[in-house]
Scaffold this active site. Structure first.
Site, short mmCIF file in Angstrom:
data_model
loop_
_atom_site.label_atom_id
_atom_site.label_comp_id
_atom_site.label_asym_id
_atom_site.label_seq_id
_atom_site.Cartn_x
_atom_site.Cartn_y
_atom_site.Cartn_z
N PRO A 128 0.80 -1.22 0.00
CA PRO A 128 0.00 0.00 0.00
C PRO A 128 0.83 1.27 0.00
CG PRO A 128 -0.96 -1.61 1.50
CD PRO A 128 0.35 -2.19 1.02
N GLN A 243 12.81 -9.40 -18.36
CA GLN A 243 11.85 -10.30 -19.03
C GLN A 243 10.41 -9.90 -18.72
OE1 GLN A 243 12.79 -14.40 -19.98
NE2 GLN A 243 11.08 -15.06 -18.72
N GLU A 244 10.16 -9.46 -17.49
CA GLU A 244 8.80 -9.05 -17.13
C GLU A 244 8.34 -7.89 -18.00
OE1 GLU A 244 6.21 -7.44 -13.28
OE2 GLU A 244 8.27 -8.13 -12.99
N ARG A 245 9.21 -6.90 -18.16
CA ARG A 245 8.84 -5.73 -18.95
C ARG A 245 8.74 -6.07 -20.43
NH1 ARG A 245 12.66 -2.05 -15.00
NH2 ARG A 245 11.02 -1.75 -13.43
N LEU A 339 -13.31 5.37 -34.21
CA LEU A 339 -13.68 4.88 -35.53
C LEU A 339 -14.87 3.92 -35.49
CD1 LEU A 339 -10.16 4.39 -37.17
CD2 LEU A 339 -11.85 6.15 -37.71
N HIS A 340 -15.10 3.33 -34.33
CA HIS A 340 -16.27 2.47 -34.16
C HIS A 340 -17.54 3.29 -33.88
CE1 HIS A 340 -13.62 -1.05 -33.87
NE2 HIS A 340 -14.69 -1.82 -33.84
N GLY A 342 -20.49 5.17 -31.93
CA GLY A 342 -21.24 4.83 -30.72
C GLY A 342 -21.12 3.36 -30.35
N GLY A 366 6.56 -1.56 -13.42
CA GLY A 366 7.34 -0.31 -13.43
C GLY A 366 6.62 0.69 -14.30
#
Length: 381
Positions: A128, A243-245, A339-340, A342, A366
């Site tokens: 936290p 590797q995570e990033r 572009l879609h 509504g 990160g």
């Protein structure tokens, strides 16, 4: 042109995985989103088909293949939906801590279950009061005889509800100078007394991905559950963040490619003022801009993956890819929703889900501001 890291074997594997996901994930994904969790039965099915940690050696239940197969897994899962990111976290972020730094006893005990889906993993760093500033974590682990006594709280933990094994970053020496030298990693199992789950967090997006708070109250963890060497936890975390990033960048790229394809199909089929909206110059320019960005992103990402597989240190380039490709994906989600029209704001259209799922990628693993700090530092600034 020969691909930098993919072979015919990877193509066959992709075809098999895509067929599996079309049967076992796509028809149920909307229900998982409503249920706010992916069932454990899906993890078991992934394991049965060899899609969990395929790069582990065969003696631990893996297939002993190169990391290119994991790239394929991450791309195909992302094309179904971003809430499947927990599988990539298990395969390519948590399991590698055990395979790289664990003892032979730890590997033999946990890794085979990680490949079958019997053991789902998580990593608990964020607290936290400590996110990007990892050295300031407050969770403590005090050695008492044959056990560490762990006290603290973690939050925003991916796979937090399902996790059977959590790699927890703790302060084993709160007085260490500098602070990061007091951090160690402990593997804490589901039924350990003193370990409990807090809330399953209600997020803006990634609805079926189980994110939770974890609580440790006088939690007694056997000292043989220490991963690697005491006090080396921060170093291990930094070594594995590349590797995570990279996984986050891969998923952002795959999401962008998927959004573009969905939007091209939509604008061709939708009519306004008596013609397809794909015939309007504004639509064509927007599509052309996105297609160019995506193509350039893929070129950069693929050479980066090839370097990573070859064992090169590409921390600066990975930081570039993580921030640039996640920002690109976020921008593309906005343009594609526009572009879609509504309909883009309706839950029945995939772009609506993409629009709310993608922004968090610029925060986790990160923040993008931290990525820019790393780039600047490594450029000598």
């Amino acid at each position: 042109m020969k691909h930098l890291y993919l072979t015919d074997d990877h193509a066959i594997f992709r075809q098999s995985l895509r067929k599996f996901l079309e049967k076992e994930a796509v028809p149920f994904y909307e229900q998982w989103e409503e249920d706010r969790i992916i069932p454990r039965s899906f993890w078991k099915k992934l394991g049965e088909q060899g899609f969990l940690a395929p790069d582990l050696p065969e003696k631990y239940g893996g297939s002993g293949v190169d990391w290119g197969f994991s790239v394929v897994v991450n791309e195909e899962l992302e094309r179904v939906g971003s809430s499947l990111i927990g599988v990539g976290l298990h395969n390519d972020i948590v399991v590698p801590y055990i395979s790289a730094y664990g003892t032979e006893a730890q590997k033999s005990r946990w890794l085979p279950k990680c490949t079958t889906g019997e053991c789902i993993t998580a990593i608990a760093m964020t607290e936290p009061g400590a996110g990007s500033d990892l050295a300031s974590i407050k969770t403590t682990a005090v050695l008492d005889g044959d056990h560490y006594v762990v006290n603290g709280q973690k939050t925003f933990i991916t796979n937090g509800i399902h996790a059977d094994l959590v790699i927890v970053a703790c302060k084993t020496d709160p007085n260490a100078v500098p602070k990061h030298k007091g951090i160690s990693l402990l593997a804490i199992e589901r039924d350990t007394p003193g370990f409990s789950r807090g809330r399953k967090l209600n997020k803006v997006g990634l609805h079926s991905q189980d994110t939770a708070e974890l609580i440790f109250e006088d939690c007694r963890v056997p000292k043989e559950n220490l991963i690697g060497v005491e006090g080396k936890g921060f170093t291990y975390l930094m070594e594995k963040l590349q590797q995570e990033r990279l996984v986050v960048a891969i998923c952002a790229q795959a999401a962008s490619e998927d959004m573009l394809q969905e939007t091209i199909e939509y604008v061709k089929s939708r009519e306004a003022f008596g013609k397809s909206i794909s015939k309007f110059q504004n639509t064509q320019f927007k599509i052309a801009e996105m297609a160019t960005e995506i193509k350039m992103g893929r070129a950069f990402l693929d050479q980066l993956i090839a370097k990573h597989i070859a064992g090169e240190q590409v921390v600066t380039e990975v930081s570039m890819a993580k921030w640039k490709l996640t920002e690109m994906a976020r921008n593309i989600s906005t343009v594609c929703m526009q572009l879609h029209g509504g309909y883009g704001y309706m839950e029945e259209y995939k772009i609506a889900r993409r629009y709310r799922d993608i922004p968090v990628a610029s925060i986790y693993a990160g923040t993008n501001e931290i990525m820019k700090t790393i780039i600047a530092k490594n450029l000598g600034l």
